[in-house]
Motif scaffolding. Structure first.
Motif, PDB file in Angstrom:
ATOM      1  N   GLU A 260       2.530  -6.634  -6.017  1.00 43.31           N
ATOM      2  CA  GLU A 260       3.063  -7.189  -4.775  1.00 43.31           C
ATOM      3  C   GLU A 260       3.726  -6.111  -3.920  1.00 43.31           C
ATOM      4  N   GLU A 261       4.422  -5.180  -4.551  1.00 36.50           N
ATOM      5  CA  GLU A 261       5.046  -4.105  -3.793  1.00 36.50           C
ATOM      6  C   GLU A 261       3.995  -3.177  -3.187  1.00 36.50           C
ATOM      7  N   ALA A 262       2.877  -3.005  -3.890  1.00 37.67           N
ATOM      8  CA  ALA A 262       1.841  -2.088  -3.413  1.00 37.67           C
ATOM      9  C   ALA A 262       1.046  -2.653  -2.238  1.00 37.67           C
ATOM     10  N   CYS A 263       0.768  -3.972  -2.266  1.00 32.05           N
ATOM     11  CA  CYS A 263      -0.099  -4.549  -1.228  1.00 32.05           C
ATOM     12  C   CYS A 263       0.637  -5.434  -0.230  1.00 32.05           C
ATOM     13  N   GLY A 264       1.888  -5.774  -0.511  1.00 35.87           N
ATOM     14  CA  GLY A 264       2.661  -6.581   0.416  1.00 35.87           C
ATOM     15  C   GLY A 264       2.266  -8.037   0.464  1.00 35.87           C
ATOM     16  N   LEU A 265       1.613  -8.513  -0.581  1.00 31.86           N
ATOM     17  CA  LEU A 265       1.199  -9.911  -0.648  1.00 31.86           C
ATOM     18  C   LEU A 265       1.804 -10.585  -1.873  1.00 31.86           C
ATOM     19  N   SER A 266       1.943 -11.910  -1.790  1.00 33.05           N
ATOM     20  CA  SER A 266       2.333 -12.662  -2.973  1.00 33.05           C
ATOM     21  C   SER A 266       1.114 -12.784  -3.877  1.00 33.05           C
ATOM     22  N   ALA A 267       1.208 -12.208  -5.075  1.00 34.29           N
ATOM     23  CA  ALA A 267       0.055 -12.188  -5.973  1.00 34.29           C
ATOM     24  C   ALA A 267      -0.396 -13.591  -6.361  1.00 34.29           C
ATOM     25  N   ILE A 268       0.519 -14.533  -6.362  1.00 37.25           N
ATOM     26  CA  ILE A 268       0.190 -15.883  -6.829  1.00 37.25           C
ATOM     27  C   ILE A 268      -0.199 -16.803  -5.680  1.00 37.25           C
ATOM     28  N   GLU A 269       0.407 -16.612  -4.517  1.00 40.27           N
ATOM     29  CA  GLU A 269       0.174 -17.521  -3.395  1.00 40.27           C
ATOM     30  C   GLU A 269      -0.764 -16.947  -2.337  1.00 40.27           C
ATOM     31  N   SER A 271      -3.834 -16.280  -0.158  1.00 43.55           N
ATOM     32  CA  SER A 271      -5.001 -17.113   0.143  1.00 43.55           C
ATOM     33  C   SER A 271      -6.282 -16.303  -0.048  1.00 43.55           C
ATOM     34  N   PRO A 272      -7.434 -16.974  -0.183  1.00 47.30           N
ATOM     35  CA  PRO A 272      -8.715 -16.255  -0.312  1.00 47.30           C
ATOM     36  C   PRO A 272      -8.981 -15.301   0.843  1.00 47.30           C
ATOM     37  N   SER A 273      -8.604 -15.681   2.053  1.00 49.39           N
ATOM     38  CA  SER A 273      -8.832 -14.795   3.198  1.00 49.39           C
ATOM     39  C   SER A 273      -7.955 -13.551   3.105  1.00 49.39           C
TER      40      SER A 273
END
Length: 333
Positions: A260-269, A271-273
Motif C-alpha cells: 500500500e505504501e508503494a502504490c498508494g492504493l488500499s490493497a483490499i479495497e 477496484s478492478p479499474s
C-alpha cells in the motif's frame, strides 16, 4: 398442608399455614365448632370434603392471581420499550402478538457497522414461568444473520456471553435483574460490538470485522470468558471464519502495508479499474493485490462476505415482497 385430628380440630402442617378466615367461615361457622361438638350433625360444620373443595378453589384463585401478576410484568416491559424507543432501543421494534401476550414479534433495522442496512425479523417466546425462566429469541428462518451466536438453521440466539458481567461471570439468566427488555437490547449488541475495547484497537486488518472477534472463543484464549463464549456459539463456522480472518491478517499485515505504501492504493479495497491502472506501472504490485484479494474473498476467511450476503438477502426479502412483508409485519405486531 395441615392435618385434622380425630376431634376435627385443625393443626397446621410443616408449612405453618392454616386456612384463611374466608375458607373457615364460608358456611357460617368455624372449624372449631366441630371440635367442640364431635357428635354434632355434619350439616352444622365444615366437613373434610367441603374443606378440601374450598382449599382447592382457593388454590385456583391463587394461580389466577399469579398469572395476572405475570401479565402485568409483561405489560410493564412494553412501557419500558415505548419510553426508551428513541434511546437505547432505537432501530429495534417489538410488540406482543394480537393472539397472545406471551408471543412477541419484532424487527431490527441495523443502521451502522458491518451489518448496515440489514433488516431482520425475530420472535420472542415467553415461558409460563417468566421471569423465573428466560425468554427464547429466534430470527425468522427466511433471513438469518450470519453470526457466531445465531443458529444458521433455526435462527435461535444464545445470549449467555452477552449477559456475562463482573457480577455474573457465568452469564446465567437472573430473574431479579434480567427482563424481556434486557434481551431485546442485547439483540442490538449482536450487531454493535464494543468498538472501544482496547483489545480490538490492537488488531490488524479490517476494523469492522475485528470488533466481532469479541464474539470468537479463540480470541479470549483459555480463560473463563472463553469457556462461556464457547458454550454461546451456535454457528461454529462463523467463529472459525473469524479465527481464519485474524490469522490471515497476522501473517500478511506487513506485506499489505509495504504494498500500500508503494502504490498508494488500499490493497483490499482497490477496484478492478484501479488495479488495471496500476498494472501498467507496477505489474508485480498489481499481481500481489489481486492475490491478496483472492485470499481474503475465500469463504473460509471472508467473514465480511458472509455478512454482506445475509444483509443483501434481508433487503431482497423487503424489496421484492415489500407489500407482503409489511402486511405480515403488521399482523405480527
Amino acid at each position: 398442608a395441615g392435618r385434622v385430628s380425630k376431634n376435627m380440630s385443625w393443626s397446621p402442617g410443616p408449612s405453618g399455614h392454616s386456612p384463611s378466615p374466608q375458607v373457615a367461615h364460608r358456611h357460617g361457622h368455624s372449624i372449631a365448632s366441630e371440635s367442640s361438638t364431635p357428635n354434632a350433625s355434619p350439616s352444622k360444620g365444615l366437613s373434610l370434603k367441603e374443606l378440601g373443595k374450598e382449599l382447592q378453589e382457593q388454590g385456583r384463585a391463587d394461580a389466577v392471581l399469579v398469572s395476572q401478576l405475570r401479565q402485568q410484568v409483561i405489560w410493564e416491559e412494553l412501557e419500558v420499550l415505548k419510553r426508551e424507543a428513541s434511546g437505547r432501543f432505537s432501530g429495534i421494534y417489538a410488540l406482543p402478538s394480537f393472539h397472545s401476550i406471551w408471543d412477541w414479534h419484532g424487527v431490527i433495522c441495523v443502521r451502522a457497522g458491518l451489518y448496515r442496512h440489514g433488516v431482520f425479523k425475530f420472535t420472542v417466546k415467553l415461558p409460563s414461568k417468566y421471569p423465573l425462566e428466560p425468554p427464547k429469541v429466534a430470527f425468522s428462518p427466511q433471513c438469518i444473520p450470519y453470526h457466531p451466536f445465531v443458529n444458521q438453521r433455526t435462527g435461535v440466539v444464545n445470549f449467555q456471553f452477552l449477559l456475562m458481567q463482573d457480577n455474573n461471570p457465568t452469564g446465567k439468566w437472573e430473574p431479579t435483574r434480567h427482563r424481556l427488555h434486557t434481551l431485546i437490547y442485547l439483540i442490538k449488541s449482536l450487531f454493535y460490538p464494543n468498538q472501544r475495547d482496547p483489545r480490538i484497537a490492537s488488531l490488524h486488518g479490517d476494523k469492522s470485522v475485528n470488533a466481532f472477534q469479541l464474539y470468537n472463543p479463540s480470541f479470549h484464549g483459555s480463560g473463563a470468558a472463553a469457556s462461556v463464549i464457547k458454550s454461546s456459539v451456535l454457528n461454529p463456522e462463523a467463529a472459525q471464519c473469524l479465527t481464519a480472518n485474524a490469522k490471515w491478517w497476522d501473517a500478511n499485515w506487513e506485506k499489505v502495508r509495504i504494498v500500500e505504501e508503494a502504490c498508494g492504493l488500499s490493497a483490499i479495497e482497490a477496484s478492478p479499474s484501479e488495479v488495471s491502472a496500476l498494472r501498467a506501472s507496477d505489474r508485480d504490485a498489481a499481481r500481489t493485490i489481486v492475490d491478496m484479494q483472492a485470499q481474503l474473498n475465500d469463504t473460509s476467511v471472508c467473514f465480511r462476505g458472509h455478512v454482506a450476503a445475509c444483509v443483501a438477502e434481508s433487503q431482497d426479502k423487503i424489496g421484492c415482497n415489500q407489500g407482503d412483508f409489511c402486511v405480515h409485519l403488521r399482523d405480527d405486531l
